[in-house]
Design an enzyme around this catalytic site. Structure first.
Site, mmCIF file in Angstrom:
data_model
loop_
_atom_site.group_PDB
_atom_site.id
_atom_site.type_symbol
_atom_site.label_atom_id
_atom_site.label_comp_id
_atom_site.label_asym_id
_atom_site.label_seq_id
_atom_site.Cartn_x
_atom_site.Cartn_y
_atom_site.Cartn_z
ATOM 1 C CG ASP A 189 11.139 104.367 57.611
ATOM 2 O OD1 ASP A 189 10.296 105.054 57.023
ATOM 3 O OD2 ASP A 189 11.677 104.689 58.685
ATOM 4 C CE LYS A 190 15.287 99.450 49.582
ATOM 5 N NZ LYS A 190 16.000 100.057 48.426
#
Length: 326
Positions: free
Chosen positions: A146-147
């Site tokens: 995930d970012k």
């Protein structure tokens, strides 16, 4: 593709039944919460919304009762551009590169986030050697995190390495260990969370453990230490070893135990105890407390055993130091 990842685009034909009344663009946006009202209006302008076989182009028109058809096109992959973004390289050879991704950087370009990604940085660092097998917008990407998750990621630089790494991930022959700080502590202190993960039926932007239609997911966890009263911990440091790699897997699985990652804006329902909340604020943790700490695998080309480790980033290290004082 293995993926502890950002949400994929939702596209295809959608049919929505409206009761009628109110603005049609607003009614459709309410019926399809994964799309903004502006997105609905754009689809109308492109002639992709119809009712009873007739196009619906005026968003301000009154919604009539009946079925509406929306054609959601797949995103057009723009070719990412090289950007001089600093990289922390843990291992690199002619075939692949392992980097320590900071939180806040997306893996690859996506609509609304076309620049400043890890792919942009890798294109600058690797030049023309980056594999294109992952697609125009995702060259070399074999797995994703995930970012707002930090930590170790491997990227292929050649087609052969991409194919070899993809095979390893598909066979679960990759050692992946994440560090999470959780609200409370999972019980028992060591165990396995197993349950299919798919799109949440209540919120298409979220993942959830589902009874049907999801993908098999397995997370092995160990509570490394707890913080606060021994009999009822306020928080814990948990090591999670992935057997599979589904979208948001660790975050969903830990939340299913009632012990979500601290700071998780999506799956962290409920507030942590006051002292823990104070620690989060003082540590300036503004994302989920999840870090990909270890990535180990057999090099698909050379056969060498590769094991890369990343220490806790500053925000999570500060958080642990503060929690230790509880």
């Amino acid at each position: 593709m293995a993926s502890e990842a950002d949400d994929d685009e939702v596209f295809g034909l959608r049919v929505v039944t409206l009761a009628g009344g109110g603005r049609v663009d607003k009614a459709l946006a309410e019926a399809l919460p994964e799309f903004s009202r502006a997105r609905i209006q754009a689809l109308m302008a492109e002639g992709r919304v119809s009712q009873g076989g007739a196009p619906v182009s005026d968003g301000s028109a009154k919604a009539v009762a009946g079925d509406y058809r929306l054609e959601i096109p797949p995103p057009i992959a723009a070719e990412p551009k090289p950007e001089n973004i600093p990289l922390v390289v843990l291992y690199e050879d002619a075939h692949l590169i392992v980097v320590d991704k900071p939180a806040g950087i997306a893996m690859h370009p996506a609509p609304g986030s076309e620049s400043g990604t890890l792919v942009n940085a890798l294109l600058h660092h690797c030049g023309d050697t980056l594999s294109g097998i992952g697609g125009v917008a995702r060259p070399g990407i074999v797995h994703r995190i995930d970012k707002e998750t930090s930590g170790v990621v491997v990227v292929a630089k050649t087609d052969a390495a991409h194919q070899g790494l993809s095979t390893l991930f598909a066979a679960h022959d990759i050692d992946r260990v994440y560090v999470a700080f959780t609200r409370g502590a999972p019980s028992p202190i060591k165990g396995t969370i197993e349950g299919a993960i798919g799109r949440s039926p209540n919120d298409r932007k979220k993942m959830a453990m589902v009874k049907s239609g999801g993908r098999h997911a397995v997370t092995h966890y160990t509570v490394v230490r707890t913080f606060g009263p021994v009999e009822r911990p306020l928080a814990a440091r948990v090591a999670c070893r992935l057997e599979t790699g589904r979208t948001h897997q660790i975050r969903v699985h830990l939340a299913s135990k009632g012990t979500p990652c601290l700071g998780d804006p999506v799956y962290g329902s409920g507030s942590p105890a006051g002292p823990v909340k104070a620690c989060i604020e003082t540590a300036q943790l503004s994302r989920q407390a999840l870090h990909a700490a270890v990535l180990g695998f057999v090099h698909p080309i050379t056969g060498e055993t590769i094991r890369c480790e990343s220490p806790l980033p500053p925000d999570m290290a500060r958080l642990e130091a503060l929690l230790s004082q509880l």
